[in-house]
Design a protein around this motif. Sequence first.
Motif: not given
Length: 124
Positions: A1-3, A26, A113
Motif C-alpha cells: 500500500q502506497l503511503q 510501499g 496519496n
Amino acid sequence: QLQVAESGGGLVQPGGSLKLACAAAGFTLDFYAIAWFRQAPGKEREGVSCLSSSGTSYADSVKGRFAISKDNAKKTVYLQMNSLKPEDTAVYFCAAALDYYCSANIDPRNFGNWGRGTQVTVSS
C-alpha cells in the motif's frame, strides 16, 4: 500500500529553521514526483515545492528560503525551511504523483496519496 508520512514540524521563532521529512512506504521515489503543500486556517491548500526527475520547483513565496531534496536509500524527501516567517505557519503535507513532472504550478489536484500533515508554527 502506497503511503507517505510527514514529520519534523514544530514551533520556531521568526528567522529560525526547520527540516521536514516525507517518508515513502510501499513505493520507490524513482518514478514519482513528491510535492510539499501547506494549508493555513481559513485558506486553501497551496503548493510549496515539488521534486521530480525533471527537477525542482518552488512557490514564489518560499524561493531562496526553502530547499527540497531526497534520499533515495531512505525513501525520504526533505524540505529544509530557513528564514521562517509567521506567514509560513500552516499544516504542511506531502503527496506523491506517479510519472509526474514538476512545474512552476504546483497544483494539489495533480497529486494523490496524501499524508496527514505536520504542524509548523512560526511565532515569537
